[in-house]
Write a protein that holds these residues in place. Structure first.
Motif, short mmCIF file in Angstrom:
data_model
loop_
_atom_site.label_atom_id
_atom_site.label_comp_id
_atom_site.label_asym_id
_atom_site.label_seq_id
_atom_site.Cartn_x
_atom_site.Cartn_y
_atom_site.Cartn_z
N ASN A 224 56.46 32.67 -36.66
CA ASN A 224 56.75 34.08 -36.89
C ASN A 224 56.43 34.91 -35.66
OD1 ASN A 224 58.05 34.65 -39.11
ND2 ASN A 224 56.31 35.43 -40.29
N LYS A 225 56.63 34.30 -34.51
CA LYS A 225 56.26 34.97 -33.26
C LYS A 225 57.02 36.31 -33.14
CE LYS A 225 58.75 33.76 -29.12
NZ LYS A 225 59.57 32.82 -28.58
N ASP A 226 56.38 37.28 -32.49
CA ASP A 226 56.99 38.61 -32.37
C ASP A 226 58.28 38.56 -31.56
OD1 ASP A 226 55.24 39.93 -33.84
OD2 ASP A 226 54.05 40.77 -32.18
N ALA B 39 56.74 42.24 -43.86
CA ALA B 39 56.61 42.46 -45.30
C ALA B 39 57.94 42.27 -46.02
CB ALA B 39 56.11 43.88 -45.54
N ASN B 40 59.01 42.20 -45.24
CA ASN B 40 60.32 42.16 -45.88
C ASN B 40 60.63 40.78 -46.47
OD1 ASN B 40 62.93 42.68 -46.63
ND2 ASN B 40 63.74 42.12 -44.61
N SER B 41 60.65 40.74 -47.80
CA SER B 41 60.92 39.44 -48.41
C SER B 41 62.25 39.46 -49.16
CB SER B 41 59.78 39.07 -49.35
OG SER B 41 59.64 40.13 -50.27
N THR B 42 62.90 40.64 -49.18
CA THR B 42 64.18 40.70 -49.91
C THR B 42 65.25 39.98 -49.11
OG1 THR B 42 64.58 42.80 -48.84
CG2 THR B 42 63.76 42.90 -51.10
N LYS B 43 66.21 39.47 -49.83
CA LYS B 43 67.26 38.72 -49.14
C LYS B 43 68.20 39.73 -48.46
CE LYS B 43 70.29 34.80 -50.07
NZ LYS B 43 71.13 35.14 -48.97
N VAL B 44 68.48 39.48 -47.16
CA VAL B 44 69.32 40.47 -46.46
C VAL B 44 70.80 40.21 -46.74
CG1 VAL B 44 67.73 40.94 -44.56
CG2 VAL B 44 69.30 39.00 -44.38
N ASP B 45 71.57 41.29 -46.66
CA ASP B 45 73.02 41.19 -46.83
C ASP B 45 73.59 40.48 -45.61
OD1 ASP B 45 75.72 41.54 -46.84
OD2 ASP B 45 75.66 43.67 -47.42
N GLU B 46 74.24 39.34 -45.84
CA GLU B 46 74.66 38.52 -44.69
C GLU B 46 75.82 39.10 -43.90
OE1 GLU B 46 75.05 34.55 -46.06
OE2 GLU B 46 72.87 34.33 -46.21
N THR B 47 76.50 40.10 -44.47
CA THR B 47 77.61 40.68 -43.71
C THR B 47 77.11 41.78 -42.77
OG1 THR B 47 78.13 42.40 -45.31
CG2 THR B 47 79.21 40.27 -45.61
N GLN B 48 75.82 42.11 -42.88
CA GLN B 48 75.26 43.15 -41.99
C GLN B 48 74.28 42.53 -41.01
OE1 GLN B 48 73.63 46.25 -44.37
NE2 GLN B 48 75.59 46.78 -45.26
N GLY B 49 74.25 43.12 -39.80
CA GLY B 49 73.28 42.67 -38.81
C GLY B 49 73.40 41.21 -38.47
N ARG B 50 74.65 40.70 -38.40
CA ARG B 50 74.82 39.27 -38.11
C ARG B 50 74.24 38.88 -36.76
NH1 ARG B 50 80.08 39.61 -40.05
NH2 ARG B 50 80.22 38.58 -42.07
N LEU B 51 74.59 39.67 -35.73
CA LEU B 51 74.11 39.27 -34.39
C LEU B 51 72.58 39.29 -34.36
CD1 LEU B 51 74.65 38.46 -31.46
CD2 LEU B 51 74.84 40.88 -30.86
N ALA B 52 71.99 40.30 -35.02
CA ALA B 52 70.53 40.37 -35.04
C ALA B 52 69.94 39.12 -35.70
CB ALA B 52 70.08 41.64 -35.77
N SER B 53 70.54 38.71 -36.83
CA SER B 53 70.01 37.52 -37.52
C SER B 53 70.12 36.28 -36.63
CB SER B 53 70.78 37.23 -38.80
OG SER B 53 70.70 38.31 -39.64
N TRP B 54 71.29 36.12 -36.00
CA TRP B 54 71.47 34.95 -35.13
C TRP B 54 70.44 34.97 -34.00
CZ3 TRP B 54 77.43 36.10 -34.61
CH2 TRP B 54 78.07 35.67 -35.77
N LEU B 55 70.29 36.16 -33.39
CA LEU B 55 69.36 36.26 -32.25
C LEU B 55 67.93 35.96 -32.67
CD1 LEU B 55 70.79 39.50 -30.57
CD2 LEU B 55 70.70 37.24 -29.52
N ILE B 56 67.53 36.52 -33.80
CA ILE B 56 66.14 36.32 -34.25
C ILE B 56 65.88 34.82 -34.45
CG2 ILE B 56 64.49 36.76 -36.14
CD1 ILE B 56 65.85 39.59 -36.36
N GLN B 57 66.86 34.14 -35.01
CA GLN B 57 66.69 32.68 -35.19
C GLN B 57 66.50 31.97 -33.86
OE1 GLN B 57 69.90 31.01 -37.42
NE2 GLN B 57 69.52 32.41 -39.13
N HIS B 58 67.20 32.45 -32.83
CA HIS B 58 67.04 31.78 -31.53
C HIS B 58 65.75 32.20 -30.83
CE1 HIS B 58 70.84 29.74 -31.64
NE2 HIS B 58 71.44 30.85 -31.99
N TYR B 59 65.32 33.45 -31.06
CA TYR B 59 64.08 33.91 -30.41
C TYR B 59 62.84 33.28 -31.06
CZ TYR B 59 65.95 37.55 -27.28
OH TYR B 59 66.57 38.21 -26.26
#
Ligand code: HEM
Length: 449
Positions: free
Chosen positions: A222-224, A197-217
C-alpha cells in the motif's frame, strides 16, 4: 528534407530546424531503432526540443508507458462501445441535419479536436468529467500553451530562461492549466482512489487511467502514490494522445472529402463487414475485415505524416558512430526522414502520388503484409523500434470508428467543392489547413421536421 535526402542518400546531413538536427540515412534505421537510453534518448530529445523543464515533455514515467502499452492496448476491444457512444453524441451535437438545413459545414480540425478530446477523456477519466468544459478546455490547451511557451522561451538566451520563465504569458497559462487539471482530478478521481479508508467498489468506467497507473505504481504494498505523479501522467497522456490524433483524423477526412469516389467503395466494404452486426455495434473483428479502409488511412498518413517531416527523433547520450559514419558527438539531436520526404531511393512523383488502396493491393497480392498498425521502415507513422507509439492500437481504432460513423451517415464534400487545401508546415511539423471546411449531407432521407 527532400533536397537533403536526394543529395546525401547514404550520408548524414544537418537539417536547419529550430533545433538543428542530424538526419541519418534510412539504411541505418535498424542500427538506431532499438538503442537503449544510455546511447540515444527519446526523452532527452523531447525535454530539449519542447522545453520539458516547463512543459513536462520528456518526463513520462515507466508506469505511464506500462498503462498505455499493457492496459489501454489490451482493453481497446472492451472500450469500443463507449468510444462509439461518445462519437455518436459528439456527432449529434455538431451535425444535426433537418430538411430545412440539409447540409452542415464544419471546420474540420476544430471539430476533430473536440471528437478526439471527448473520446480520449471518456476512456481515460470517464463520464461525467470527460464532458466537463473546464476539463476539455485544459486538456486541449495544455499542449497549445506548451508550444507557445517554447516559442517565447526560445527568444531568450539559455542562461536567462529560468529567470524569465515565470513571467512569460504562455508559461503562466500552462501552469494554470496544470493546476486546473490537478484540482479537477483530485476532486473527482484521485482523492477517492488514494484514500486508505476507501473500501467501496469504484465505478470501473471512471478514472481508468488512474486505476491502471496506481496498479503499476504500487504492485504489491500500500505504498504511497504521489498525486503529482498521477496528474503528470494524465497530462502527458493527453498531450501524447490528443493533438497528433486530431491531426491524423483531419488529414484522413480531408482526403476522403477531396476524393468522393472512394467514399462509396469504403461504404460497401463497411456494409459488408458489418452485415452480421446486431444493433449497429462494431467489433474489432469487423473493423479488421475493412482492409481498404485500413489502406486508405495508412496512405493518407504516409502522404500527410502527422508527426511531421522527421521521425525517430533522439538525442545522443554517448558518442555514436553509425555504419555510414562519421562519429556523432554526445548531446546531438538526430532523426530520420519520414517516408514521404525520403528521396534516397524514390522520385518525388512516386512519394507524392496518393494511391488509396496500394497497401490493400500489396497485401492481397502476397507482397507486404504490413497494416496501418505495423511500424516498419516503409511505414513510419508510429515511429519504429522500441519506442514505436504504444498508443497506436487505441489511436488507429479511434480514427477508424470516427471515419466509419461519419461515412455511414453522411456524404462528405470539401466546402464549395473546392480542391484539398495544401498542408501548412512549421519547423518539422506538418498540419492540415486549419481553415478547411467539410460539408456533411445526410445519406438518408431527412423527412420533414
Ligand atoms: C494518430 C495518432 C498518433 C500518432 C500518429 C502517434 C505517433 C507517435 C510517434 C511517431 C511516436 C514516436 C515514436 C518514436 O520516436 O520511435 C509516438 C510516441 C508515443 N506515443 Fe503516439 N501517436 C499517436 C497517438 C497516441 C496516443 C492516443 C497515445 C496515448 C494514449 C500515444 C502515446 C505515445 C507515447 C507515450 C509515446 C512515447 C513512447 C516512448 O517514449 O517509448 N500516442 N507516437
Amino acid at each position: 528534407m527532400e533536397e537533403g535526402t536526394a543529395k546525401y542518400a547514404d550520408r548524414p546531413f544537418v537539417l536547419p530546424l529550430l533545433d538543428p538536427t542530424v538526419i541519418l540515412p534510412s539504411n541505418v534505421i535498424d542500427e538506431v531503432k532499438s538503442l537503449p537510453e544510455t546511447r540515444v534518448s527519446i526523452d532527452a530529445n523531447n525535454k530539449r526540443r519542447f522545453f520539458g523543464q516547463y512543459t513536462l515533455m520528456g518526463t513520462k514515467s515507466p508506469e505511464l508507458l506500462s498503462a498505455i502499452k499493457q492496459d489501454l492496448h489490451r482493453n481497446v476491444s472492451n472500450l469500443l462501445t463507449e468510444m462509439m457512444e461518445e462519437i455518436r453524441v459528439t456527432t449529434d451535437s455538431l451535425i444535426s441535419l433537418t430538411s430545412e438545413s440539409p447540409v452542415k459545414s464544419l471546420l474540420v480540425y476544430e471539430s476533430m479536436l473536440r471528437y478526439i478530446t471527448l473520446v480520449t477523456g471518456r476512456i481515460i477519466v470517464g463520464l461525467p468529467l470527460s464532458r466537463n468544459e473546464a476539463w476539455v478546455g485544459s486538456a486541449i490547451n495544455y499542449a497549445v500553451e506548451s508550444m507557445k511557451a517554447g516559442h517565447q522561451l526560445r527568444t531568450y538566451p539559455v542562461a536567462l530562461r529560468p529567470w524569465v520563465a515565470p513571467f512569460l504569458s504562455a508559461v503562466r497559462r500552462l501552469k494554470d492549466h496544470q493546476s486546473k487539471i490537478m484540482t479537477i482530478l483530485h476532486e473527482t478521481v484521485l482523492q477517492e482512489r488514494l484514500s486508505p479508508a476507501n473500501s467501496t467498489k469504484v465505478d470501473e468506467t471512471q478514472g481508468r487511467l488512474a486505476s491502471w497507473l496506481i496498479q503499476h505504481y504500487r504492485p504489491m504494498s500500500n505504498k504511497d502514490v504521489s498525486e503529482w505523479n498521477l496528474c503528470k501522467d494524465h497530462i502527458l497522456a493527453l498531450f501524447a494522445g490528443i493533438h497528433i490524433a486530431t491531426n491524423a483524423v483531419t488529414q484522413v477526412l480531408l482526403d476522403l472529402a477531396a476524393r468522393p469516389e472512394y467514399q462509396q467503395q469504403l461504404l460497401e466494404e463497411i456494409d459488408s463487414a458489418t452485415s452480421e452486426s446486431e444493433n449497429n455495434t462494431l467489433s474489432l473483428g469487423m473493423i479488421a475485415k475493412m482492409s481498404k479502409l485500413d489502406s486508405f488511412i495508412q496512405e493518407s498518413l504516409r502522404v500527410n505524416p502527422p508527426g511531421g517531416v522527421v521521425t525517430l527523433m533522439r538525442e545522443t547520450t554517448a558518442p555514436f558512430r553509425p555504419s555510414c559514419g562519421p562519429l556523432i558527438p554526445k548531446g546531438t539531436l538526430i532523426a530520420f526522414s519520414n517516408n514521404r520526404f525520403d528521396m534516397a531511393t524514390r522520385t518525388k512523383a512516386d512519394v507524392d502520388h496518393f494511391d488509396a488502396f496500394r497497401f490493400d493491393r500489396e497485401r492481397s497480392s502476397g507482397g507486404s503484409k504490413h497494416h496501418l498498425l505495423t511500424p516498419s521502415p516503409d511505414s513510419l507513422t508510429w515511429g519504429y523500434g522500441i519506442h514505436a507509439c504504444p498508443g497506436r492500437s487505441f489511436a488507429a481504432t479511434e480514427i477508424k470508428v470516427i471515419v466509419i460513423h461519419l461515412l455511414t451517415h453522411f456524404h462528405l464534400r470539401l466546402k464549395g467543392g473546392k480542391e484539398r487545401p495544401p498542408n501548412q508546415s512549421f519547423d518539422f511539423q506538418i498540419m492540415p489547413d486549419m481553415s478547411a471546411e467539410i460539408e456533411f449531407s445526410s445519406r438518408t432521407n431527412l423527412g420533414n421536421h
